[in-house]
Design an enzyme around this catalytic site. Structure first.
Site, PDB file in Angstrom:
ATOM      1  N   ASP A  88     -20.492 -27.502  -1.223  1.00  0.00           N
ATOM      2  CA  ASP A  88     -19.305 -27.358  -0.386  1.00  0.00           C
ATOM      3  C   ASP A  88     -19.221 -25.915   0.110  1.00  0.00           C
ATOM      4  O   ASP A  88     -19.592 -24.986  -0.618  1.00  0.00           O
ATOM      5  CB  ASP A  88     -18.041 -27.641  -1.197  1.00  0.00           C
ATOM      6  CG  ASP A  88     -17.837 -29.121  -1.495  1.00  0.00           C
ATOM      7  OD1 ASP A  88     -18.718 -29.926  -1.142  1.00  0.00           O
ATOM      8  OD2 ASP A  88     -16.801 -29.468  -2.080  1.00  0.00           O
ATOM      9  N   HIS A 145     -26.653 -28.717  -5.275  1.00  0.00           N
ATOM     10  CA  HIS A 145     -27.473 -29.926  -5.359  1.00  0.00           C
ATOM     11  C   HIS A 145     -28.712 -29.814  -4.469  1.00  0.00           C
ATOM     12  O   HIS A 145     -28.778 -28.965  -3.578  1.00  0.00           O
ATOM     13  CB  HIS A 145     -26.639 -31.143  -4.975  1.00  0.00           C
ATOM     14  CG  HIS A 145     -25.535 -31.454  -5.949  1.00  0.00           C
ATOM     15  ND1 HIS A 145     -25.545 -32.560  -6.757  1.00  0.00           N
ATOM     16  CD2 HIS A 145     -24.397 -30.775  -6.248  1.00  0.00           C
ATOM     17  CE1 HIS A 145     -24.446 -32.562  -7.510  1.00  0.00           C
ATOM     18  NE2 HIS A 145     -23.739 -31.487  -7.220  1.00  0.00           N
ATOM     19  N   SER A 246     -20.246 -17.940  -4.562  1.00  0.00           N
ATOM     20  CA  SER A 246     -21.232 -17.122  -3.890  1.00  0.00           C
ATOM     21  C   SER A 246     -21.809 -17.841  -2.681  1.00  0.00           C
ATOM     22  O   SER A 246     -21.114 -18.576  -1.995  1.00  0.00           O
ATOM     23  CB  SER A 246     -22.329 -16.701  -4.857  1.00  0.00           C
ATOM     24  OG  SER A 246     -23.075 -15.648  -4.295  1.00  0.00           O
TER      25      SER A 246
END
Length: 286
Positions: A88, A145, A246
């Site tokens: 995200d 991911h 980050s």
């Protein structure tokens, strides 16, 4: 002088690592009243949607870091087609790797060689390929991911500073992603080599991977780690996480046809399709 530039400049003298480690200790506290107060304040300030979390009760997490790296419900991030977004965040920049350079922000480019810890041979794999930078804001889901299925070939720890990686800093600190502490993960995929670079930032207490656990903080020199047993991860599988937020930099040896609807600073979600790879022409045999 703009406020954004002032914010970037005042970061230079700050003891980045000391501040980050102190915050890391606070984020690991198990004092119930303190960790619950920190979590509730964070949810309120950043408007975190706990309805997506596998555990929606903020007080159920043992530490702030457990809350910050919270798991989502199984159906919260369906996987799209082709190349997947790894996390995200905001798709800050993306496009072709040109003459070893990637775009950080308008007016600021950085070197693939520098990003990969000075490894010119590794950088050649991505010459003529593509890249994408995804910035994870504090409110975002902070597990990373796999954009494609791949087999890990090498993990490289690169020491560095811990500047913030928000928009104000990326606009004003040159070579930011090649300057900060980072973890470079090289994979072989069906579309050629892929690098997933987990970039540290101010108050990021640690970076973890699913195959090695917590890797940072380390210090000193570039450290290259190979694995006796192959580590293969499927498309969409979790590969790592940030303890506080980050940026992820993706690099591909092949050309990516990015979705035409995407633009710099577009809000993206983990599992969203970023585009695909051109089909390879195969000879006809008669």
């Amino acid at each position: 002088m703009s406020l954004a530039k002032f914010f970037a400049l005042i970061q230079y003298p700050i003891p980045h690592h000391l501040l980050s480690r102190l915050v890391g200790c606070l984020a690991e506290t198990r004092v119930a009243w303190l960790k619950n107060a920190l979590i509730r304040a964070f949810i309120k300030v950043f408007k975190v949607d706990m309805g997506e979390a596998a555990e929606p009760d903020p007080t159920a997490y043992a530490t702030f870091n457990d809350f910050f790296t919270r798991e989502l419900k199984p159906d919260a991030r369906p996987l799209g087609e082709g190349l997947l977004c790894p996390a995200d965040g905001n798709l800050s920049q993306f496009g072709p790797v040109e003459a070893d350079k990637l775009l950080q922000a308008k007016g600021h480019r950085f070197s693939m060689i520098d990003l990969l810890g000075g490894d010119a041979e590794a950088a050649k794999r991505y010459s003529g390929g593509s890249y994408a930078n995804v910035y994870l804001s504090p409110k975002d889901y902070h597990r990373v991911h796999m954009p494609l299925a791949g087999t890990l070939t090498e993990m490289v720890y690169v020491p560095g500073r811990l500047f913030s990686v928000n928009a104000a800093t990326t606009d004003h600190v040159p070579n930011l992603f090649a300057r900060n502490e980072r973890l470079v993960c090289h994979f072989d995929t069906e579309h050629g080599p892929m690098a997933v670079v987990l970039v540290g930032a101010m108050i990021v207490a640690a970076i973890e991977t699913v195959w090695a656990g917590q890797v940072t903080p380390l210090s000193g020199q570039v450290q290259r780690i190979r694995f006796d047993q192959p580590v293969h991860l499927e498309r969409g599988a979790e590969m790592g996480r940030f303890k506080l937020g980050s940026t992820v930099v993706l690099a591909f040896g092949g050309k990516v046809d990015f979705d035409a609807a995407l633009a710099p600073k577009t809000k993206v979600s983990m599992g969203q399709s970023l585009g695909g790879f051109p089909q390879r022409n195969t000879p006809d045999f008669v």
